[in-house]
Every structure is written in C-alpha cells, then in structure tokens.
Design a protein around this motif. Structure first.
Motif, PDB file in Angstrom:
ATOM      1  N   LEU A 180       3.622   8.511  -4.824  1.00  0.00           N
ATOM      2  CA  LEU A 180       3.785   7.075  -4.618  1.00  0.00           C
ATOM      3  C   LEU A 180       4.795   6.490  -5.602  1.00  0.00           C
ATOM      4  CD1 LEU A 180       0.082   5.927  -4.025  1.00  0.00           C
ATOM      5  CD2 LEU A 180       1.937   5.988  -2.344  1.00  0.00           C
ATOM      6  N   ASP A 181       4.784   6.989  -6.823  1.00  0.00           N
ATOM      7  CA  ASP A 181       5.718   6.498  -7.833  1.00  0.00           C
ATOM      8  C   ASP A 181       7.156   6.827  -7.438  1.00  0.00           C
ATOM      9  OD1 ASP A 181       6.221   5.219 -10.351  1.00  0.00           O
ATOM     10  OD2 ASP A 181       6.670   7.200 -11.177  1.00  0.00           O
ATOM     11  N   GLU A 182       7.379   8.054  -6.918  1.00  0.00           N
ATOM     12  CA  GLU A 182       8.727   8.426  -6.483  1.00  0.00           C
ATOM     13  C   GLU A 182       9.173   7.572  -5.299  1.00  0.00           C
ATOM     14  OE1 GLU A 182       9.003  12.570  -5.687  1.00  0.00           O
ATOM     15  OE2 GLU A 182       8.557  13.175  -7.754  1.00  0.00           O
ATOM     16  N   GLN A 183       8.276   7.366  -4.328  1.00  0.00           N
ATOM     17  CA  GLN A 183       8.622   6.542  -3.181  1.00  0.00           C
ATOM     18  C   GLN A 183       8.910   5.106  -3.599  1.00  0.00           C
ATOM     19  OE1 GLN A 183       5.477   6.861  -0.308  1.00  0.00           O
ATOM     20  NE2 GLN A 183       5.782   9.080   0.024  1.00  0.00           N
ATOM     21  N   GLY A 184       8.160   4.627  -4.587  1.00  0.00           N
ATOM     22  CA  GLY A 184       8.375   3.265  -5.047  1.00  0.00           C
ATOM     23  C   GLY A 184       9.728   3.075  -5.682  1.00  0.00           C
ATOM     24  N   GLU A 185      10.175   4.065  -6.444  1.00  0.00           N
ATOM     25  CA  GLU A 185      11.496   3.969  -7.072  1.00  0.00           C
ATOM     26  C   GLU A 185      12.608   4.005  -6.026  1.00  0.00           C
ATOM     27  OE1 GLU A 185      11.715   7.069  -9.909  1.00  0.00           O
ATOM     28  OE2 GLU A 185      10.338   6.112 -11.350  1.00  0.00           O
ATOM     29  N   GLU A 186      12.400   4.805  -4.960  1.00  0.00           N
ATOM     30  CA  GLU A 186      13.435   4.906  -3.926  1.00  0.00           C
ATOM     31  C   GLU A 186      13.477   3.658  -3.050  1.00  0.00           C
ATOM     32  OE1 GLU A 186      12.512   8.427  -1.816  1.00  0.00           O
ATOM     33  OE2 GLU A 186      13.074   9.790  -3.464  1.00  0.00           O
ATOM     34  N   SER A 187      12.298   3.101  -2.732  1.00  0.00           N
ATOM     35  CA  SER A 187      12.252   1.937  -1.832  1.00  0.00           C
ATOM     36  C   SER A 187      12.384   0.615  -2.570  1.00  0.00           C
ATOM     37  CB  SER A 187      10.942   1.953  -1.044  1.00  0.00           C
ATOM     38  OG  SER A 187       9.830   1.910  -1.932  1.00  0.00           O
ATOM     39  N   ILE A 189      10.178  -1.063  -4.750  1.00  0.00           N
ATOM     40  CA  ILE A 189       9.023  -1.973  -4.738  1.00  0.00           C
ATOM     41  C   ILE A 189       9.030  -2.803  -6.017  1.00  0.00           C
ATOM     42  CG2 ILE A 189       7.668  -0.373  -3.330  1.00  0.00           C
ATOM     43  CD1 ILE A 189       6.140   0.411  -5.843  1.00  0.00           C
ATOM     44  N   PRO A 190       8.371  -3.965  -5.993  1.00  0.00           N
ATOM     45  CA  PRO A 190       8.381  -4.850  -7.176  1.00  0.00           C
ATOM     46  C   PRO A 190       7.900  -4.136  -8.444  1.00  0.00           C
ATOM     47  CG  PRO A 190       7.457  -5.980  -5.295  1.00  0.00           C
ATOM     48  CD  PRO A 190       7.642  -4.552  -4.874  1.00  0.00           C
ATOM     49  N   GLU A 191       8.435  -4.581  -9.564  1.00  0.00           N
ATOM     50  CA  GLU A 191       8.087  -3.971 -10.850  1.00  0.00           C
ATOM     51  C   GLU A 191       6.608  -4.141 -11.188  1.00  0.00           C
ATOM     52  OE1 GLU A 191       9.429  -4.237 -15.572  1.00  0.00           O
ATOM     53  OE2 GLU A 191      10.536  -5.353 -14.030  1.00  0.00           O
ATOM     54  N   THR A 192       5.993  -5.218 -10.701  1.00  0.00           N
ATOM     55  CA  THR A 192       4.568  -5.448 -10.972  1.00  0.00           C
ATOM     56  C   THR A 192       3.722  -4.319 -10.410  1.00  0.00           C
ATOM     57  OG1 THR A 192       4.920  -7.831 -10.861  1.00  0.00           O
ATOM     58  CG2 THR A 192       2.646  -7.054 -10.698  1.00  0.00           C
ATOM     59  N   TYR A 193       4.054  -3.883  -9.166  1.00  0.00           N
ATOM     60  CA  TYR A 193       3.308  -2.791  -8.550  1.00  0.00           C
ATOM     61  C   TYR A 193       3.535  -1.481  -9.291  1.00  0.00           C
ATOM     62  CZ  TYR A 193       2.446  -6.001  -4.677  1.00  0.00           C
ATOM     63  OH  TYR A 193       2.047  -7.079  -3.928  1.00  0.00           O
ATOM     64  N   GLN A 194       4.775  -1.278  -9.754  1.00  0.00           N
ATOM     65  CA  GLN A 194       5.067  -0.059 -10.514  1.00  0.00           C
ATOM     66  C   GLN A 194       4.266  -0.023 -11.818  1.00  0.00           C
ATOM     67  OE1 GLN A 194       9.262   0.485 -11.084  1.00  0.00           O
ATOM     68  NE2 GLN A 194       9.721   0.619  -8.898  1.00  0.00           N
ATOM     69  N   GLN A 195       4.117  -1.169 -12.452  1.00  0.00           N
ATOM     70  CA  GLN A 195       3.321  -1.233 -13.683  1.00  0.00           C
ATOM     71  C   GLN A 195       1.857  -0.928 -13.398  1.00  0.00           C
ATOM     72  OE1 GLN A 195       4.064  -5.111 -15.305  1.00  0.00           O
ATOM     73  NE2 GLN A 195       6.064  -4.572 -16.143  1.00  0.00           N
ATOM     74  N   GLN A 196       1.375  -1.455 -12.267  1.00  0.00           N
ATOM     75  CA  GLN A 196      -0.012  -1.175 -11.905  1.00  0.00           C
ATOM     76  C   GLN A 196      -0.228   0.308 -11.613  1.00  0.00           C
ATOM     77  OE1 GLN A 196      -0.757  -3.855  -8.644  1.00  0.00           O
ATOM     78  NE2 GLN A 196      -1.172  -5.619  -9.982  1.00  0.00           N
ATOM     79  N   LEU A 197       0.764   0.924 -10.954  1.00  0.00           N
ATOM     80  CA  LEU A 197       0.688   2.371 -10.720  1.00  0.00           C
ATOM     81  C   LEU A 197       0.669   3.137 -12.038  1.00  0.00           C
ATOM     82  CD1 LEU A 197       3.102   2.940  -7.675  1.00  0.00           C
ATOM     83  CD2 LEU A 197       0.623   3.262  -7.731  1.00  0.00           C
ATOM     84  N   GLY A 198       1.436   2.647 -13.010  1.00  0.00           N
ATOM     85  CA  GLY A 198       1.451   3.289 -14.330  1.00  0.00           C
ATOM     86  C   GLY A 198       0.104   3.189 -15.021  1.00  0.00           C
ATOM     87  N   VAL A 199      -0.553   2.015 -14.865  1.00  0.00           N
ATOM     88  CA  VAL A 199      -1.877   1.840 -15.470  1.00  0.00           C
ATOM     89  C   VAL A 199      -2.883   2.792 -14.839  1.00  0.00           C
ATOM     90  CG1 VAL A 199      -3.800   0.236 -15.761  1.00  0.00           C
ATOM     91  CG2 VAL A 199      -1.467  -0.557 -16.140  1.00  0.00           C
ATOM     92  N   VAL A 200      -2.855   2.887 -13.504  1.00  0.00           N
ATOM     93  CA  VAL A 200      -3.770   3.790 -12.812  1.00  0.00           C
ATOM     94  C   VAL A 200      -3.500   5.232 -13.206  1.00  0.00           C
ATOM     95  CG1 VAL A 200      -4.524   4.629 -10.547  1.00  0.00           C
ATOM     96  CG2 VAL A 200      -4.051   2.200 -10.888  1.00  0.00           C
ATOM     97  N   THR A 201      -2.218   5.595 -13.340  1.00  0.00           N
ATOM     98  CA  THR A 201      -1.857   6.954 -13.768  1.00  0.00           C
ATOM     99  C   THR A 201      -2.419   7.250 -15.149  1.00  0.00           C
ATOM    100  OG1 THR A 201       0.196   6.860 -12.470  1.00  0.00           O
ATOM    101  CG2 THR A 201       0.057   8.534 -14.211  1.00  0.00           C
ATOM    102  N   GLY A 202      -2.325   6.263 -16.062  1.00  0.00           N
ATOM    103  CA  GLY A 202      -2.872   6.454 -17.412  1.00  0.00           C
ATOM    104  C   GLY A 202      -4.376   6.651 -17.392  1.00  0.00           C
ATOM    105  N   ILE A 203      -5.062   5.885 -16.511  1.00  0.00           N
ATOM    106  CA  ILE A 203      -6.519   6.013 -16.418  1.00  0.00           C
ATOM    107  C   ILE A 203      -6.899   7.402 -15.917  1.00  0.00           C
ATOM    108  CG2 ILE A 203      -8.567   5.192 -15.188  1.00  0.00           C
ATOM    109  CD1 ILE A 203      -7.288   2.388 -15.208  1.00  0.00           C
TER     110      ILE A 203
END
Length: 358
Positions: A180-187, A189-203
């Motif tokens: 999902l992170d790779e697809q988000g960078e290619e498409s 998506i807003p930075e807010t969603y990317q940050q949320q993905l980063g938080v979930v990844t850390g968890i």
C-alpha cells in the motif's frame, strides 16, 4: 528527634547542668551576703552579654557533648552488629567478619550473648539453605512427569500456535502495508494518509518485536549438557540475531549443583524476556562471576526503568514474581535497582554452601 533517647538525655543533661550552675552561684551569693544574686546574673555583663547567657551556653555545650559521646559509643557498638546482619541478609555466610568477636567488655555480657546468637543464626541459615537447595535438586513429579516438563510442553504448544497464527498474520499485514505504501507513492495519495500508514507500520513493527520476544520466552533453549556460561552465551547470540540490541557480556565458568544451575539459567531467560518486552533498551550487559563463596549474576540495561517501590507498576510484575520465586528456591537473594528513564540493574547472588557441587 522526639523518639530519640539520645536527644532526651542531652536535653536533661543540659537542663541539670544549668540548674547545678545556678545552685552553685546561689550558694556562693548567699555565702557572700548577696541578696540580689539572681538580678546580678542579668546585670553583670561580659563582652556586653549578660552572664546568665554564658551559663545557658555552657549547659547547651555540655548537653551536645553528651549527645555526641553517646552517639559515638552507640555507633561503635552497633556497627559490627549492622555489618553482621547485612552479611547474613546477603547470604555471605563464609565472610571472615562473621567470625570476629564484637567489642564487648567483661561487664557487658549482652554483646557476648549476641555474638553467640549470631553464630547460631548463621549455622541455622546455612542448614536451611542447604536443605532448600537439596530439595530443589529433587524432581517434583506430577503423575510421573516433572513440573518443568509439563511447563515446557505447554510453552512449546503456545509458541507453535502463536507462530502459526498471530506471527504469520502480522507478517502478512506488514507485507500488505508495504504494498500500500508503494502504491501510495506512485498514485500520489495525500501526505496525511501516508503518515497514518507510517504509524500503522510502526505499530505492527512493535507488535512483531513483542511477538519475537514472547516466542523466545515460550521456546527457551535448555542447557542440554552445556555449562551455564555456554548456555547463556548461546541465548545471547540467538537474541542478537533476532532483536536489534547492543549486547556485552563477561562471564566465567562457575560450578553449581545442576538444579541450581538450571534455575539460574531460567532466571536469565526470564530477565531477558522482561527487558525485551518492557524496558525498550538499546544496550544490555550480562555479568556472571564467582565472588568468594557466592555466584553473582548481574544484568544491566539502559531502558525506561521503573519505580521499584511503586505498587502500581504492573509491567513485568508477573515475570519478576517468577524470578523471585526461582531465586528464593536456590537460597539466593535478588536486588533490583531501577529509576524511571535511567535503566535497570538486577543482581542475583546465590551462596555456595561449603563449596559443594552435586
């Protein structure tokens, strides 16, 4: 100070000294025919200070001197007692200080009797701890199977189930988030969603680390004919390959009864599991040495620490309870020094009674 006998003795001594001085001056004044001797105590001055204040100061000095002398004498008597009690509480039964006589006089039979009591307590403690270690070396059977074997089988079963279910699901979730992170960078998506993905990844990363630590705890290695030093080193090497942490160890081969050796090895496993799951440490040090007639194990980390005296600290409390029980079963002592955000130092000392190894 209110419950301190020395303080009251000093007060009474100073007060009595003041009364005696006043009585002497009264006798002296009456002998010279001075009817107003009390008034003269306030009128006569030395260096512009009434004479009566010198009497008061002298009384205070005598009271303080008496307090200091009593304190010094008590300290001289109590220091050997405190030292012997500290050694007995620490399991240092063969320390030569315990063989030294206390400084008693011919007229003071209490200290002589106390010396004998210390010797009797020392011998009784050695006897109790020796019997405890002997009892611990005998396998406790439940329906023909030892308690340790039952616990080990159950731990292996739980470890398999966790690895086959939760651990695999966490790994799959991590792969999905990476995609999902790779697809988000290619498409874009807003930075807010990317940050949320980063938080979930850390968890999920933290959950995976917790799971690895838990699996190491549930599937502990055994000594299997190795020395205690070799077993701990194998445990630390395995830990280093699975968890990012800086390790340092300094150990020597020590001779212990097999049952005591196994208990100490399990203590190390339990401590490492607690550190990995709760301490959030980046550095870990392990020391194992023989000091006089004791085996000393010391584990130090630079983690978050905790308040040892606080009863509200629940993190790792069950693990620490198991560690205390294991150490107590060997007749040893456990010492924990920890402060919030300053790391933790745990010291285990096990006495070698007579130096015998079964």
């Amino acid at each position: 100070m209110k419950n301190n006998p020395k303080f009251f003795i000093a007060i009474y001594t100073g007060f009595l000294t003041f009364l005696i001085l006043v009585l002497v001056l009264f006798t002296y004044g009456m002998a010279l025919g001075h009817d107003k001797w009390l008034l003269e105590l306030f009128q006569i001055k030395f260096l512009f200070i009434p004479f009566v204040f010198y009497l008061f100061a002298l009384s205070v000095i005598i009271g303080l001197t008496n307090y200091i002398l009593i304190s010094f004498y008590q300290k001289r008597l109590l220091m050997p007692i405190e030292e012997k009690l500290r050694l007995l509480a620490g399991g240092n039964f063969d320390n030569p200080i315990l063989d030294e006589s206390m400084p008693y006089s011919i007229s003071n039979q209490t200290l002589f009797e106390m010396d004998n009591d210390f010797y009797m307590i020392r011998m009784k403690l050695k006897e109790i701890l020796s019997e405890l270690q002997l009892l611990n070396s005998r396998p406790q059977l439940i329906d023909g199977v030892t308690k340790e074997e039952i616990l080990e089988k159950e731990r292996h079963r739980l470890a398999r189930e966790l690895h086959d279910s939760v651990s695999q699901q966490l790994f799959a979730a991590m792969m999905l988030l990476a995609a999902l992170d790779e697809q988000g960078e290619e498409s874009g998506i807003p930075e807010t969603y990317q940050q949320q993905l980063g938080v979930v990844t850390g968890i999920i990363n933290a959950a995976q680390s917790e799971m690895r630590a838990l699996l190491l705890h549930l599937r502990p290695v055994t000594l299997e004919g190795k020395t205690l030093k070799e077993g701990i080193e194998q445990l630390l090497i395995e830990l280093k390959t699975k968890v990012t942490i800086q390790l340092k160890w300094e150990m020597e081969d020590v001779a212990l009864p097999l049952a005591t050796e196994d208990q100490l090895f399990r203590v190390v496993q339990e401590l490492l599991s607690n550190i990995l799951r709760h301490a959030k440490a980046s550095e870990l040090e392990v020391y194992l040495h023989r000091v006089n007639q004791s085996i000393l194990l010391r584990i130090v980390d630079d983690g978050v620490g905790f308040d040892v005296s606080s009863q509200n600290n629940k993190a790792g409390s069950y693990g620490l309870m198991n560690i205390r029980e294991r150490v107590a079963s060997t007749g040893g002592t456990l010492k924990i020094i920890s402060f919030p955000k300053q790391g933790t130092s745990i010291e285990v000392k096990i006495p070698l009674l007579g130096g015998n190894v079964e």
